[in-house]
Design a protein around this motif. Structure first.
Motif: not given
Length: 190
Positions: A1-8, A49-52, A70-76, A78-86
């Motif tokens: 599953m693709p992962v959103e590598a993100e920092l905020k 988990h997030e369902l948005r 899905a839950p974070a794969v990198d706790e530091a 918070g980056s999470k595997p993500e699936q998104e569709t229109a």
């Protein structure tokens, strides 16, 4: 599953960050109307988990997206595997999720300024965010990678972008908007 590598991060100098971003990419304004769903026993979100269901409103269009994280794969980070569709019909999708047993956990709006650019072979999305219930401005910088194995390198690239924008490690936050908005909505009004 693709992962959103993100920092905020919380932004101290919005004008400086916006100026630096406009030198890299065109600014696109959007308003995100987000509805998060949770399972009846309220463990779905508590387990990470997030369902948005999101509507993205721009000056010339509105589009709807259904996202599962899905839950974070990198706790530091918070980056999470993500699936998104229109989705074509927000109302129908909302009713489907309710029919499947989910309930609305929280709804809120994000006012966004999006900047898309490439950096070190990564396609980046930098977003300046304000949320009416929250004080201040946030900056999200993200890229999507094919798997969790690539998250460390992607986060290094994201950190380089943040450094270029004047964001320090002290500015970073892993607080979720959902948690912050719930807390803000529950706070007593004076």
């Amino acid at each position: 599953m693709p992962v959103e590598a993100e920092l905020k991060a919380r932004v101290r100098d919005v004008v400086a960050v916006r100026t630096a971003l406009t030198m890299r990419a065109e600014r696109r304004r959007a308003v995100y109307h987000d509805t998060y769903f949770d399972a009846p026993e309220r463990r779905f979100m508590a387990d990470g988990h997030e369902l948005r269901l999101r509507s993205v409103e721009t000056a010339d269009s509105v589009r709807h997206l259904l996202t599962f994280k899905a839950p974070a794969v990198d706790e530091a980070s918070g980056s999470k595997p993500e699936q998104e569709t229109a989705v074509a019909d927000r109302d129908a999708t909302h009713e489907i999720l309710l029919g499947l047993g989910y309930s609305v956990a929280i709804e809120f709006t994000k006012n966004c300024e999006n900047f898309e650019f490439s950096d070190n072979a990564y396609d980046m999305l930098a977003t300046l965010v304000t949320v009416p219930e929250l004080d201040g401005t946030f900056l999200e910088v993200e890229t999507i990678v094919p798997s969790a194995a690539e998250i460390a390198a992607a986060l290094d690239a994201v950190r380089r972008v943040l450094t270029m924008l004047g964001i320090t490690e002290d500015d970073l936050t892993t607080e979720l908007y959902t948690d912050a908005v719930v807390q803000a909505q529950a706070a007593p009004r004076i």
